[in-house]
Design an enzyme around this catalytic site. Structure first.
Site, PDB file in Angstrom:
ATOM      1  N   GLY B 176     -12.468 -14.783 -12.784  1.00  0.00           N
ATOM      2  CA  GLY B 176     -13.802 -15.335 -13.009  1.00  0.00           C
ATOM      3  C   GLY B 176     -13.774 -16.657 -13.769  1.00  0.00           C
ATOM      4  O   GLY B 176     -14.510 -17.592 -13.433  1.00  0.00           O
ATOM      5  N   GLY B 178     -10.549 -18.155 -14.907  1.00  0.00           N
ATOM      6  CA  GLY B 178      -9.342 -18.864 -14.492  1.00  0.00           C
ATOM      7  C   GLY B 178      -9.541 -19.596 -13.183  1.00  0.00           C
ATOM      8  O   GLY B 178      -8.900 -20.633 -12.934  1.00  0.00           O
ATOM      9  N   ALA B 243       2.829 -14.079 -12.494  1.00  0.00           N
ATOM     10  CA  ALA B 243       3.063 -15.317 -13.253  1.00  0.00           C
ATOM     11  C   ALA B 243       4.374 -15.253 -14.036  1.00  0.00           C
ATOM     12  O   ALA B 243       5.071 -16.263 -14.175  1.00  0.00           O
ATOM     13  CB  ALA B 243       1.897 -15.598 -14.186  1.00  0.00           C
ATOM     14  N   CYS B 409     -23.403 -28.407 -19.057  1.00  0.00           N
ATOM     15  CA  CYS B 409     -22.842 -29.686 -19.508  1.00  0.00           C
ATOM     16  C   CYS B 409     -22.741 -29.629 -21.025  1.00  0.00           C
ATOM     17  O   CYS B 409     -23.514 -28.947 -21.675  1.00  0.00           O
ATOM     18  CB  CYS B 409     -23.683 -30.872 -19.058  1.00  0.00           C
ATOM     19  SG  CYS B 409     -25.251 -31.078 -19.879  1.00  0.00           S
TER      20      CYS B 409
END
Ligand SMILES: NC(=O)c1ccc[n+]([C@@H]2O[C@H](COP(=O)([O-])OP(=O)(O)OC[C@H]3O[C@@H](n4cnc5c(N)ncnc54)[C@H](O)[C@@H]3O)[C@@H](O)[C@H]2O)c1
Ligand SMILES: NC(=O)c1ccc[n+]([C@@H]2O[C@H](COP(=O)([O-])OP(=O)(O)OC[C@H]3O[C@@H](n4cnc5c(N)ncnc54)[C@H](O)[C@@H]3O)[C@@H](O)[C@H]2O)c1
Lengths: 555, 555
Positions: B176, B178, B243, B409
Site C-alpha cells: 500500500g 511501498g 528482498a 501536498c
C-alpha cells in the site's frame, strides 16, 4: 537539574476574589499550581516536588515562572500547552476549549523505563508528574484519605463485621499519600502501627492530626498498639524504622497483626530506602549510583514483601496499596510477590463499575466556610446516602486543611454533575465567596490503565489496554474541562501506567454550568463504559438505568 | 478473531450530495471509514485491513456495522468514542467538539510488545490501527507518493545534481505504501528495481500506473534497468522475489546501484516473509508459531540489511524508509544495522521544522473535477512555490485515484489554513460539488514520537519523549477538528511509536471556516513548537516570523 537556590521561593496561592489573571478560568489553574507548591501541601517545595516520590508541579523554577506569566495574560479563547512541566506553546482555540492542556512524563513504550526516564530528565527534557502533582489538583493528604478510609471500610465490612475495632493494622510509608493511612484506620475504629524511615514525615502527620503519636522505639510501639487493640480503642502509632526490617521483625516476633499493607514510594526504587542506608545518605547515594541503589532497594522490598506474604500465610488480610511493591519485590528476586492482591480488584472495582471515584473540589477563596457550605450542600443533595453522610461529617471534624480548603468524596456517574451544578449555583448566588475548582484524582474509574493497580485483573484481561485513559482525556477536552492532562507512570512507576486528569472551574456563569454538566457526566461515564466493555454486570446495569449509550449494545 | 464469511461485504463510500447521516460532520467520517475499506483502496478489505501489514479500519464487521449505525444517527452535539476499532460510547458534547474520538492499539509501556499485543488482539480487545487505517484518512498509495517523491527529490538535490536521471534505485516492498516508490523515482527521472514476494502486489501497481513493468526474472530485470539507466530513461521494473535473497544477490553480482532503501512491512515480523517460506504458506505459518516465524523473519531482515550496508560501503546512498527494518535486523543478530540513517533525519527534518508535512484532502462528492478545482486553487494560492507547482501538475497527470478522489501536498505552518479556508469557500460558493475533508498522515511535523523514524536523532535527544503527539491530539480536539485519533505502534511497530491524527470537514459553513482556521494553524503549529523546543534554528525563525507564541522565549 537543580536550580540555583536564588530562584527558589515560598509559593502560596492567592486567596479572595481579586484576580491576578484575566478571568477565573485562568486564575484557577494559576492558584492550583501555586497551591500544589504551598509548603503546607508539597512534600519538598524547594525542588518543586509535591508528593509521591518525585512527583513535580513544574519542570524547574524558570518553567514555573513562565507558566505563571503566561496564565496571567491568557485570554478566554487561548490554550496553553504544558509538556512535562514546561510551557511550550500558546494557541488560539475557543471558549469551550480547555485553557491548559498538559502531557507529563510520557515515553514511547520501548523507552519507558526508569533509567531511560532519568537520563531524559537529566537532559532537562522531562519530569515525573505523578498523578495530581503535575496536573495541579493535589489537595494534600486529604486527597487520599477518603480512598483509604473507603478501602479500610471495605475490609471492615468484608472480614471484621463492619468495624476495625479490636484489629491491628501494620503499614509502611507516612508520606504525602501514605500519611492518610493512620487516620483512615482510626476513623474505622482500628489500631495501626506505621513505619517510616524518616522521622520528619511521621512528625508532620502528628502535627496535622493524621497520626496520634510517635513511639520511642519498636518495643514501645508494639506495647502501645497491643494495649489499644486489647481495649478496642482506636489509636495510630508511628515508629521510625525501615519497613523491610520492621515487618520481618514483627513477623518473627509473632505479633498479632490482622491487616498488612504498605505505602512507601516503592514505585520508584530510588525513593525506597534500602536497609543499611541512612536517610542522610539517601539522595547522594541514589544519585551517584542509581543502578546499585535500585538493586539494593529491590532486595529490601523483596524482604518486606516476603514478610507480608508471611503475615498472609498466618491468616492476616494483606494487600498491595498501589505502589507496585509486588513487582519491585519480584524484580528483587522474590517469587511469591503476587500472592496477595492489589486493593482495586480486592475492594474498589465495584465502585469503579458505577463510575464512583475520588471526586474533589477546592475553594479558590481560601475560606474554610466555603467548604463547610459545600459539605452541607452535598448532604442535602444525597440525603439517603448514609455512607456519604458519615464520611462528610467525619471529614468536617477531623480533616486539617493543607493549602486551599478542599474536600473529597466518592461520587458516581450521574451524581457528580449534580454536585458541580449546585456548587456553580452557590457561586452565582454568593453562597460561596469565590469560585471553586472541581476535579479528581487520576486514580478513577475511567481514566487509568495500570495493570498493577487500577486495572489489575480486569474481567476480560484488558489490564494493559491504554486506549481508555486517552479517550477519557480527549472526551474531557471535548466536553469543556478547564484543564486536562495525560500522564505516564504515576502511582506504580514508569512503564506501568497511563492516566488522565481533568479539572473544571465553577465560576457561577451559565456557560460554566453547561460545561460542568457535560464534563461531570461524561468523565465518570467513561468509567462505566470501560467496565461495561470489560463485562462487569453492575456497569451494564448502571449504563442502562442511568442512560449511558453503548453502541455495541444497540441496534 | 476472523469473522464468519457471511458478514463480509464489499464496502464503498457513497458519492454525491445525498446524506445518509444527519449532517456533513458525520457523513464525512462515515464515507471516509467506508472509503478506507473500498477494494480500490484497502489491501485486504475482507479482513478490514487497509495497508501497512495489518492496519485495520475497524475491529471486526460487527464493530464496523455499529460504527456506521451510530454515525448515521449522531447529532451535531454528540461525540462517538472508538476504542481500537470498536465503538464504545456516545456522549453529549457541543458543536465545536469533534464528532469522533479514536484511540487505537495503545498499550501501557511494559506491555507494549508484539507478542502481548497479539495476545490481546486474539482476546478481541484491540486492533492494529497503523496510522491512517484506523483513523479513516488513508487515501490509497497517493498518500505516500508525495512524501516519497519529496524524499527522492531531496536525494537528487543532495547527491545527483537535482535529478535522478541516470541513477538506479533498489528497493523492496510494493504494498500500500511501498507501491509509491517506483512512481516517485520515475517522477524524479530515475530508474528503479522493486522486489516483492507477492506478484499480485506488483501487478496491482502496474494496473494503477504506479509501476511501469514486471520482469520475468532477476536477470531480465537487471538487464532492463541497466539499459534504462544507460539511456537516462525513467523506468520502474518490478521483480518477484524475496528482498533478503535478491538484495544479497545483486550486491554479490556488483550491479551498479546508486540508491538503496526498503519498504517491506518489516515493522511487524509476521508481515515480513522469511527466506524459504512461500507466500501461500505465509499466514498459516505465522499464525501457528509466531515466535519461530519472528525469529526467521528477523534472520532474513538481518541478511537484507547486511546487503544494504554492503551497498553503502560500496558508495551507494542508503536509508531506512520508516519500517524499522534496522531495529529488526539488529534483533536478528546483525550488529551494523544502524550504519545507515533513517529518512527523516537524512532528508525530511528541515521540512518538519517549518511545520511542513503531508497535508491531504478528499472530495466527498466522488467527483474528480472537485480535486482538479482544488489543484487549481492551490496553484493560485501559492503562485511562487515552484516545487509545489511541479508536484501538483505531475500529480494531476500521473496519479490514479483509488476510492474517493483525493490530493496530497506538503504545506507548512500558516499555509495549510489558507488552503482549508479557500476550499471551504469553494464548497459554499458551489465551485465544489460537495464538502471536502482535510486531514493528514500521522507522520507529520508535530504529531509523532517515533525514535526509529520521525523523531530519530533529534537535536536535543528527545526522540522518545511522547508528550508531543498527545499534546497535538488534545489541541486538535480543543480546536474544532471533526475527528481526532491517538495511535500506538504505527509505521515502526508496537512499542516504537505514539502518534496522532486529525481530520476536519469543510462543509462551506462559517462555523467550519472558524474551526478550519484554528485547526489548520494549530496542528502544524505544534510541529514548529516541537522543533523550537528541540533547538532547531529554522523552527525558531518560523515561529518568530509567522507569530507562534513560545512561552519560554517570552518575558
Ligand atoms: N493507593 C493509592 O491510591 C495511591 C495513590 C497515590 C500514590 N500511591 C503510591 O503510594 C506510594 C506513596 O506515595 P506518597 O505520596 O506517600 O509518597 P512519598 O514519597 O510522599 O512518601 C513515601 C514515604 O515512604 C518512606 N519510605 C521510603 N522507603 C522506606 C522504607 N524502606 N521503609 C519505611 N519507609 C520508607 C519515605 O520516608 C516517605 O515518607 C507511592 O508509590 C505512590 O505512587 C498510592
Ligand atoms: N516511510 C513512510 O512514510 C511510511 C509510511 C507508512 C508506512 N511505512 C512503513 O512501510 C512499510 C510498508 O507499508 P505498506 O503499507 O506498503 O505495507 P503492506 O503490508 O501493504 O506491503 C508490504 C509489502 O512487503 C512485501 N514483503 C513482505 N516481506 C517481503 C520480503 N521478504 N521480500 C520482499 N517483499 C516482501 C509484501 O508482499 C507486501 O507487498 C511498513 O513497515 C509501514 O509501516 C512507511
Amino acid at each position: 537539574m537543580t536550580d540555583a537556590p536564588t530562584t527558589r521561593r515560598t509559593v502560596r496561592a492567592a486567596r479572595g476574589t481579586e484576580l491576578t489573571a484575566k478571568s477565573w478560568q485562568t486564575e484557577a489553574p494559576l492558584r492550583m499550581l501555586m497551591n500544589n507548591l504551598d509548603p503546607e501541601v508539597a512534600e519538598r517545595p524547594d525542588d518543586l516536588i509535591v508528593y509521591g516520590g518525585t512527583g513535580k508541579a513544574a519542570r524547574n523554577w524558570e518553567a514555573f515562572d513562565a507558566i505563571v506569566r503566561t496564565l496571567e495574560g491568557l485570554e478566554s479563547d487561548e490554550t496553553l500547552l504544558v509538556q512535562s512541566g514546561k510551557p511550550v506553546g500558546v494557541f488560539r482555540t475557543h471558549e469551550w476549549a480547555p485553557r491548559v492542556l498538559i502531557a507529563n512524563s510520557n515515553l514511547v513504550g520501548d523507552w519507558a523505563t526508569w533509567p531511560e526516564f532519568r537520563r531524559l530528565e537529566q537532559l532537562g527534557l522531562t519530569m515525573y508528574g505523578q498523578m495530581t502533582a503535575g496536573s495541579w489538583i493535589y489537595i494534600g493528604t486529604q486527597g487520599i484519605l477518603q480512598g483509604t478510609y473507603e478501602t479500610f471500610g471495605a475490609i471492615a465490612r468484608a472480614r471484621f463485621g463492619g468495624s476495625l475495632a479490636g484489629t491491628l493494622t501494620l503499614t509502611g510509608g507516612c508520606g504525602g499519600m501514605g500519611g492518610a493511612q493512620p487516620l483512615a484506620v482510626t476513623m474505622n475504629e482500628g489500631v495501626v502501627l506505621i513505619v517510616d524511615v524518616d522521622e520528619t514525615r511521621l512528625a508532620r502527620r502528628v502535627e496535622h492530626g493524621y497520626l496520634d503519636e510517635l513511639a520511642v522505639d519498636l518495643d514501645d510501639a508494639v506495647a502501645r498498639v497491643l494495649a489499644a487493640k486489647g481495649e478496642r480503642r482506636p489509636l495510630s502509632v508511628g515508629v521510625v524504622g525501615n519497613a523491610a526490617t520492621v515487618f520481618s521483625e514483627l513477623l518473627a516476633r509473632g505479633v498479632a497483626i490482622d491487616i498488612v499493607t504498605d505505602q512507601t514510594s516503592a514505585h520508584d526504587p530510588l525513593s525506597y530506602l534500602p536497609e543499611g542506608v541512612t536517610v542522610d545518605e539517601w539522595h547522594e547515594l541514589a544519585a551517584s549510583d542509581a543502578e546499585d541503589f535500585t538493586r539494593r532497594a529491590r532486595a529490601s522490598m523483596a524482604k518486606q514483601v516476603e514478610a507480608m506474604v508471611g503475615f498472609q500465610d498466618a491468616g492476616a488480610e494483606v494487600f498491595d496499596y498501589g505502589n507496585s511493591i509486588r513487582r519491585e519485590a519480584e524484580l528483587g528476586g522474590y517469587q511469591r510477590a503476587f500472592a496477595f492482591p492489589g486493593f482495586v480488584p480486592a475492594y474498589i472495582r465495584p465502585l469503579f463499575a458505577e463510575g464512583k471515584g475520588p471526586f474533589r473540589w477546592a475553594a479558590l477563596s481560601g475560606d474554610p466556610a466555603d467548604i463547610a457550605a459545600t459539605d452541607r450542600a452535598i448532604l442535602e443533595l444525597f440525603p439517603d446516602d448514609e455512607h456519604l453522610r458519615r464520611w462528610i461529617t467525619k471529614a468536617g471534624e477531623k480533616v486539617h486543611f493543607e493549602g486551599l480548603p478542599a474536600r473529597i468524596c466518592w461520587l458516581g456517574y450521574k451524581e457528580r454533575h449534580l454536585a458541580g451544578l449546585r456548587f456553580n449555583e452557590m457561586v452565582a448566588s454568593g453562597e460561596l465567596s469565590a469560585p471553586v475548582v472541581i476535579g479528581r484524582d487520576h486514580l478513577d474509574s475511567g481514566s487509568v490503565a495500570s495493570p498493577y493497580r487500577e486495572t489489575e485483573a480486569m474481567a476480560d484481561g484488558s489490564d494493559a489496554i491504554a486506549d481508555w485513559p486517552l479517550l477519557n482525556a480527549l472526551l474531557n477536552t471535548a466536553s469543556g474541562a478547564t484543564w486536562v492532562s495525560i500522564h505516564h507512570g504515576g502511582g506504580v512507576g514508569i512503564g506501568r501506567s497511563i492516566h488522565a486528569g481533568q479539572v473544571i472551574v465553577a465560576d457561577g456563569t451559565p456557560l460554566a454550568a453547561e460545561k460542568i454538566e457535560r464534563v461531570l457526566v461524561n468523565d465518570p461515564g467513561t468509567g462505566v463504559m470501560r467496565h461495561v466493555d470489560a463485562g462487569y454486570e453492575r456497569a451494564v446495569e448502571v449504563a442502562h438505568e442511568r442512560g449511558l449509550r453503548i453502541p455495541m449494545q444497540e441496534g
